[in-house]
Enzyme design. Structure first.
Site, mmCIF file in Angstrom:
data_model
loop_
_atom_site.group_PDB
_atom_site.id
_atom_site.type_symbol
_atom_site.label_atom_id
_atom_site.label_comp_id
_atom_site.label_asym_id
_atom_site.label_seq_id
_atom_site.Cartn_x
_atom_site.Cartn_y
_atom_site.Cartn_z
ATOM 1 N N ILE A 15 -84.597 -0.427 35.337
ATOM 2 C CA ILE A 15 -84.861 0.889 34.761
ATOM 3 C C ILE A 15 -83.749 1.467 34.655
ATOM 4 O O ILE A 15 -83.604 2.460 33.796
ATOM 5 C CB ILE A 15 -86.345 1.400 34.970
ATOM 6 C CG1 ILE A 15 -86.863 2.628 34.034
ATOM 7 C CG2 ILE A 15 -86.043 1.914 36.455
ATOM 8 C CD1 ILE A 15 -88.184 3.130 34.302
ATOM 9 N N GLY A 36 -88.319 0.679 46.963
ATOM 10 C CA GLY A 36 -88.627 0.358 45.333
ATOM 11 C C GLY A 36 -87.651 1.104 44.180
ATOM 12 O O GLY A 36 -86.639 1.212 44.344
ATOM 13 N N VAL A 37 -88.565 1.390 43.173
ATOM 14 C CA VAL A 37 -87.660 1.831 42.004
ATOM 15 C C VAL A 37 -87.446 3.282 42.343
ATOM 16 O O VAL A 37 -86.228 3.627 41.798
ATOM 17 C CB VAL A 37 -88.694 1.844 40.718
ATOM 18 C CG1 VAL A 37 -90.029 2.911 41.140
ATOM 19 C CG2 VAL A 37 -87.949 2.098 39.517
ATOM 20 N N ASP A 38 -88.120 4.186 43.252
ATOM 21 C CA ASP A 38 -87.786 5.292 43.599
ATOM 22 C C ASP A 38 -86.382 5.390 44.340
ATOM 23 O O ASP A 38 -85.529 6.022 43.955
ATOM 24 C CB ASP A 38 -88.480 5.881 44.807
ATOM 25 C CG ASP A 38 -88.501 7.253 44.842
ATOM 26 O OD1 ASP A 38 -87.819 8.126 44.236
ATOM 27 O OD2 ASP A 38 -89.322 7.952 45.946
ATOM 28 N N SER A 121 -97.421 3.093 41.055
ATOM 29 C CA SER A 121 -98.362 2.699 42.237
ATOM 30 C C SER A 121 -98.410 1.289 42.424
ATOM 31 O O SER A 121 -99.284 0.992 43.164
ATOM 32 C CB SER A 121 -99.589 3.281 41.938
ATOM 33 O OG SER A 121 -99.558 4.783 42.116
ATOM 34 N N GLY A 123 -96.370 -1.123 43.576
ATOM 35 C CA GLY A 123 -95.427 -1.521 44.604
ATOM 36 C C GLY A 123 -95.951 -1.232 45.894
ATOM 37 O O GLY A 123 -97.147 -1.854 46.308
ATOM 38 N N VAL A 124 -95.309 -0.430 46.748
ATOM 39 C CA VAL A 124 -95.889 -0.175 48.202
ATOM 40 C C VAL A 124 -97.205 0.464 48.109
ATOM 41 O O VAL A 124 -98.155 0.637 49.277
ATOM 42 C CB VAL A 124 -94.848 0.416 49.069
ATOM 43 C CG1 VAL A 124 -93.659 -0.465 49.331
ATOM 44 C CG2 VAL A 124 -94.429 1.819 48.408
#
Length: 176
Positions: A15, A36-38, A121, A123-124
Site C-alpha cells: 500500500i 504491520g501496515v501501520d 483489523s 492483523g494483530v
C-alpha cells in the site's frame, strides 16, 4: 449498487507504493506507528509523519484522522483505528464499518479522488478476514453509491488469499 461496485478495485501489493490521493492506515489509538501496515506506512512516510501524528492527540476506535503523505506517493494518509476482535459481541462490526465510513468522509472532504484501504483489523487485532472483507466491501459500496467522491476505492491486499476474499465479497454483492 453495481455503479458503486464498478468503482472498487482489488490490488495485491504494498500500500505504501500506491500513487493515490490517500491511503488508509490501520492505526492504533496513539497514531504513533506500530507493527504491520501501520509500521510500514510510518517507516515509508518518514519522521515528519510521527511529528504530525503527535499533534493529533490520538484517535478513537471507529474514527479517522488525516495527515500529509510526506515521502509516500499518496498525498494523504487517513489513519483509522479498527476494533480488536473480541468474539463479535462487543460491537466490532459497527466499529469496523465506522472506520470505512469515517475514512471515506475524510477522503471526500479533502478532495481525494482515489483511496486505498488495507484490510483493517485483520492483523494483530485478529478480526476474521472473511467477516471483515464483507463489512469493508458492503460499507464502502453503500457510501460511494451515494457520493461522487472518492471516484475509485482500492482494497490493497497483502497477499493473494486476502485479495480472493475481497473479490468474492464484491461478486456476492453483484449477485444481490
Amino acid at each position: 449498487m453495481s455503479k458503486a461496485l464498478d468503482r472498487i478495485r482489488i490490488h495485491t501489493g504494498d500500500i505504501t507504493k500506491l500513487d493515490v490521493d490517500a491511503i488508509v492506515n490501520a492505526a492504533n489509538t496513539l497514531l504513533l506507528g506500530g507493527g504491520g501496515v501501520d509500521g510500514a506506512i510510518h517507516r515509508a512516510a518518514g519522521r515528519e509523519l510521527e511529528v504530525e501524528c503527535r499533534m493529533l492527540n490520538g484517535c478513537k476506535v471507529g474514527d479517522a484522522k488525516i495527515t500529509k503523505g510526506y515521502k509516500l506517493p499518496a498525498r494523504h494518509i487517513i489513519h483509522t483505528v479498527g476494533p480488536v476482535w473480541q468474539g463479535g459481541g462487543k460491537g466490532e462490526a459497527e466499529l469496523l464499518a465506522s472506520c470505512y465510513r469515517s475514512s471515506l468522509e475524510l477522503a471526500a472532504a479533502n478532495d481525494c479522488r482515489s483511496v486505498a484501504f488495507p484490510a483493517i483489523s485483520t492483523g494483530v487485532y485478529r478480526y476474521p478476514k472473511d467477516e471483515a472483507t464483507g463489512i469493508a466491501v458492503g460499507t464502502v459500496s453503500m457510501v460511494i453509491e451515494e457520493k461522487a467522491m472518492p471516484e475509485t476505492v482500492i482494497f490493497c491486499c497483502f497477499d493473494e488469499q486476502t485479495a480472493q476474499l475481497y473479490l468474492r465479497a464484491v461478486a456476492a454483492l453483484r449477485k444481490g
